[in-house]
Enzyme design. Sequence first.
Site, PDB file in Angstrom:
ATOM      1  N   ARG A  72     -54.303 -25.304   8.556  1.00 49.86           N
ATOM      2  CA  ARG A  72     -55.350 -25.910   7.714  1.00 49.86           C
ATOM      3  C   ARG A  72     -56.585 -26.358   8.487  1.00 49.86           C
ATOM      4  NH1 ARG A  72     -53.010 -22.919   4.317  1.00 49.86           N
ATOM      5  NH2 ARG A  72     -51.229 -23.785   3.209  1.00 49.86           N
ATOM      6  N   ASP A 130     -54.894 -17.922  -8.106  1.00 45.60           N
ATOM      7  CA  ASP A 130     -55.549 -19.238  -8.204  1.00 45.60           C
ATOM      8  C   ASP A 130     -56.992 -19.210  -7.727  1.00 45.60           C
ATOM      9  OD1 ASP A 130     -53.198 -20.315  -9.081  1.00 45.60           O
ATOM     10  OD2 ASP A 130     -52.680 -21.281  -7.180  1.00 45.60           O
ATOM     11  N   SER A 132     -43.084 -20.411  -4.311  1.00 48.76           N
ATOM     12  CA  SER A 132     -44.432 -20.612  -3.801  1.00 48.76           C
ATOM     13  C   SER A 132     -44.356 -20.411  -2.286  1.00 48.76           C
ATOM     14  CB  SER A 132     -44.887 -22.032  -4.138  1.00 48.76           C
ATOM     15  OG  SER A 132     -45.927 -22.385  -3.262  1.00 48.76           O
ATOM     16  N   ASP A 140     -51.286 -30.248   1.671  1.00 52.56           N
ATOM     17  CA  ASP A 140     -52.419 -29.408   2.061  1.00 52.56           C
ATOM     18  C   ASP A 140     -53.761 -29.946   1.563  1.00 52.56           C
ATOM     19  OD1 ASP A 140     -51.090 -27.602   3.667  1.00 52.56           O
ATOM     20  OD2 ASP A 140     -50.449 -26.376   1.977  1.00 52.56           O
TER      21      ASP A 140
HETATM   22  N1  ARG Z   1     -44.324 -28.399   3.084  1.00 54.12           N
HETATM   23  C1  ARG Z   1     -45.023 -27.628   4.045  1.00 54.12           C
HETATM   24  C2  ARG Z   1     -46.149 -28.404   4.674  1.00 54.12           C
HETATM   25  O1  ARG Z   1     -46.584 -29.347   4.085  1.00 54.12           O
HETATM   26  C3  ARG Z   1     -45.454 -26.287   3.537  1.00 54.12           C
HETATM   27  C4  ARG Z   1     -46.415 -26.237   2.407  1.00 54.12           C
HETATM   28  C5  ARG Z   1     -46.846 -24.838   2.182  1.00 54.12           C
HETATM   29  N2  ARG Z   1     -47.057 -24.447   0.859  1.00 54.12           N
HETATM   30  C6  ARG Z   1     -46.295 -23.611   0.117  1.00 54.12           C
HETATM   31  N3  ARG Z   1     -46.811 -23.118  -0.954  1.00 54.12           N
HETATM   32  N4  ARG Z   1     -45.094 -23.283   0.429  1.00 54.12           N
HETATM   33  O2  ARG Z   1     -46.603 -28.102   5.751  1.00 54.12           O
END
Ligand code: ARG
Length: 404
Positions: A95, A14, A176, A124
């Site tokens: 993040r 990506d 993912s 995110d």
């Molecule tokens: N749902 C989790 C959060 O919002 C993890 C998101 C992470 N992304 C992934 N591609 N698994 O903190």
Amino acid sequence: MAKAVALAYSGGLDTSVAIEWIKEATGAEVFAVAVDVGQQGESLEDVRQRALACGAKDAYIIDARDEFAKDYCFKGIKANGMYEGVYPLVSALSRPLIVKHLVKAAKQFGCDTLAHGCTGKGNDQVRFEVSIQSLAPELECLSPIRDLSMTRDKEIAFARKKNLPITIKEEKNPFSIDQNLFGRAIEAGFLEDIWNSPDHPDIYTYSADPDPSKPAEEVVVKFEKGVPVAVNGEELSPADLIAKMNALAGAHGIGRIDIVESRLVGLKTREVYEAPGAVALIAAHKELERVVLEREQMRFKVQVEARWADLVYDGRWYSPLKKSLDAFIDDTQKYVTGEIRLRLFAGTAVPVGRRTDSGLYDFNLATYEEGDQFDQLSSRGFIQIYGLQDKMAAARDIRLNGEL
Ligand code: ARG
């Protein structure tokens, strides 16, 4: 129109495609920013080379593992931070740190725009953009996957057309995944059917399957003012300490979490996590707090913890309320110094021993043996006064209603 863009770069498909994509869509120079928060895999140098080969003008690459461990994960431990009671905020904690470096890089390279590779469905994107609004409100933000409609098929066609030096796997990744020092988040693919059990062998890399035939192992974690500083007597840097606990607790299958989670954007999604070190360290930290914190303070802190976890999950790391709650949490941690012995066994990390010089547990007051210093006779008067309110109310019920 953007003139120069700093892109949060992972080295994956990506964000590699996003470099040229942004250049084409905006005519801007793109600078890649890669932050090592312990996601493992490639070396930082390989990531830099790929960014440059994919068209980045320059790259900002930083090993931020100890900063992440100390200033983000350890705050999570002090707060016993668990979203919806179970998720130790693995991705959410990383993040704000990535944004901090993104902003630093943007200033260094003279960028007027920041970019990230999040989709338009997740938390995110919110965490990135809300953090940017706090740290650098003057900078624009671009989200190529969301705002420039990148999709996997379009990305692959574009990468081939532009001859980008990236290996494209024919099959889509089965899941993912986002991972860092504090744990891994695994979603999508066959996990989207929430009736399917999370047993696929490809899901886990930080933990072995819990195995009751494997003997239990004990580990001693030492804390100073709420943060872990040593494991089994060995003092370790913040990042090494978390890595060590991942290895020890992961070998016993600790920290696997399978939940249907409520995202900030309104969706319920199925998420699988593995965070062996985080889960074991929070269990140990909570137990030490049980010995050290006064009852009312401990109960109030539980409410603060839930609010803190919500704020961090919701992208409000840099918000005034989160900072105020940090100040409260830090105040509660001044005596959280001591050792906890954890027993690791078949997916569980259970505290079995506690040792501290700053606790409120007093053997001479608690003991039922010889030498008890607790004045049991005083309890009589205490209970009479303490129960007075209920006694009065009950008497009124009977007087007016004939019953309780
Ligand atoms: N749902 C989790 C959060 O919002 C993890 C998101 C992470 N992304 C992934 N591609 N698994 O903190």
